[in-house]
Design a protein around this motif. Structure first.
Motif, PDB file in Angstrom:
ATOM      1  N   ALA A  46      36.020  31.569  39.755  1.00 12.48           N
ATOM      2  CA  ALA A  46      35.970  31.971  41.476  1.00 12.48           C
ATOM      3  C   ALA A  46      36.957  33.081  41.529  1.00 12.48           C
ATOM      4  O   ALA A  46      36.545  33.983  42.364  1.00 12.48           O
ATOM      5  CB  ALA A  46      36.030  30.661  42.024  1.00 12.48           C
ATOM      6  N   ALA A  47      38.067  32.734  41.137  1.00  9.56           N
ATOM      7  CA  ALA A  47      39.127  33.832  41.243  1.00  9.56           C
ATOM      8  C   ALA A  47      38.708  35.257  40.693  1.00  9.56           C
ATOM      9  O   ALA A  47      38.728  36.272  41.648  1.00  9.56           O
ATOM     10  CB  ALA A  47      40.534  33.435  40.690  1.00  9.56           C
ATOM     11  N   ARG A  48      38.203  35.378  39.743  1.00  7.40           N
ATOM     12  CA  ARG A  48      37.812  36.517  38.947  1.00  7.40           C
ATOM     13  C   ARG A  48      36.626  37.193  39.692  1.00  7.40           C
ATOM     14  O   ARG A  48      36.682  38.315  39.992  1.00  7.40           O
ATOM     15  CB  ARG A  48      37.305  36.326  37.444  1.00  7.40           C
ATOM     16  N   LYS A  49      35.668  36.204  40.145  1.00  8.71           N
ATOM     17  CA  LYS A  49      34.548  36.729  40.957  1.00  8.71           C
ATOM     18  C   LYS A  49      34.915  37.500  42.393  1.00  8.71           C
ATOM     19  O   LYS A  49      34.356  38.385  42.776  1.00  8.71           O
ATOM     20  CB  LYS A  49      33.446  35.934  41.323  1.00  8.71           C
ATOM     21  N   TYR A  50      35.796  36.719  43.195  1.00  9.70           N
ATOM     22  CA  TYR A  50      36.502  37.160  44.171  1.00  9.70           C
ATOM     23  C   TYR A  50      37.251  38.361  43.938  1.00  9.70           C
ATOM     24  O   TYR A  50      36.963  39.353  44.771  1.00  9.70           O
ATOM     25  CB  TYR A  50      37.265  36.146  44.880  1.00  9.70           C
ATOM     26  N   THR A  51      37.903  38.805  43.019  1.00 13.11           N
ATOM     27  CA  THR A  51      38.600  39.825  42.710  1.00 13.11           C
ATOM     28  C   THR A  51      37.869  40.875  42.478  1.00 13.11           C
ATOM     29  O   THR A  51      38.105  42.099  42.885  1.00 13.11           O
ATOM     30  CB  THR A  51      39.724  39.452  41.504  1.00 13.11           C
ATOM     31  N   GLN A  52      36.759  40.959  41.711  1.00 10.40           N
ATOM     32  CA  GLN A  52      35.720  41.720  41.598  1.00 10.40           C
ATOM     33  C   GLN A  52      34.982  42.195  42.614  1.00 10.40           C
ATOM     34  O   GLN A  52      34.879  43.547  42.708  1.00 10.40           O
ATOM     35  CB  GLN A  52      34.853  41.116  40.299  1.00 10.40           C
ATOM     36  N   PHE A  53      34.686  41.435  43.468  1.00  8.73           N
ATOM     37  CA  PHE A  53      33.990  41.661  44.768  1.00  8.73           C
ATOM     38  C   PHE A  53      35.086  42.349  45.531  1.00  8.73           C
ATOM     39  O   PHE A  53      34.611  43.484  46.181  1.00  8.73           O
ATOM     40  CB  PHE A  53      33.677  40.304  45.426  1.00  8.73           C
ATOM     41  N   MET A  54      36.376  42.237  45.767  1.00  7.02           N
ATOM     42  CA  MET A  54      37.268  42.888  46.551  1.00  7.02           C
ATOM     43  C   MET A  54      37.470  44.288  46.338  1.00  7.02           C
ATOM     44  O   MET A  54      37.758  45.124  46.752  1.00  7.02           O
ATOM     45  CB  MET A  54      38.401  42.122  46.923  1.00  7.02           C
ATOM     46  N   VAL A  55      37.568  44.368  44.733  1.00  6.37           N
ATOM     47  CA  VAL A  55      37.732  45.851  44.112  1.00  6.37           C
ATOM     48  C   VAL A  55      36.541  46.721  44.347  1.00  6.37           C
ATOM     49  O   VAL A  55      36.471  47.706  44.637  1.00  6.37           O
ATOM     50  CB  VAL A  55      38.068  45.358  42.696  1.00  6.37           C
TER      51      VAL A  55
END
Length: 92
Positions: free
Chosen positions: A43-52
């Motif tokens: 979930a953290a990886r997906k959130y980070t990818q979204f924010m970038v």
């Protein structure tokens, strides 16, 4: 001569006669999140990818809209100028 009684304001019924509101159901407590778990990391990886990705997507979309719909020209970098040519232009 008979007088008519004045209407009185409605009073709320006494506490014993009021209908009791049902109690709210108790919400279940959320589980504690384990930051070292694989679900959290995914979930953290997906959130980070979204924010970038979102700012890149928004800026790219805006530039393409500006060029294609609004008719502004693509910005170009002048090629072939050397440092000496640029300094001679500034002296003039």
């Amino acid at each position: 001569m008979a007088t008519t009684p004045k209407p009185r304001a409605a009073r709320p019924p006494p506490a014993a006669q009021r209908a009791r509101l049902p109690l709210r159901p108790i919400a279940p407590r959320p589980k504690r999140v384990d930051p070292s778990g694989p679900e959290y990391k995914q979930a953290a990886r997906k959130y980070t990818q979204f924010m970038v990705a979102m700012p890149i997507l928004l800026v790219t979309s805006w530039v393409l809209f500006d060029r294609l719909v609004m008719g502004n020209e693509k910005k170009t970098i002048p090629r072939g100028l050397t440092l000496e040519d640029a300094s001679e232009k500034n002296k003039e």
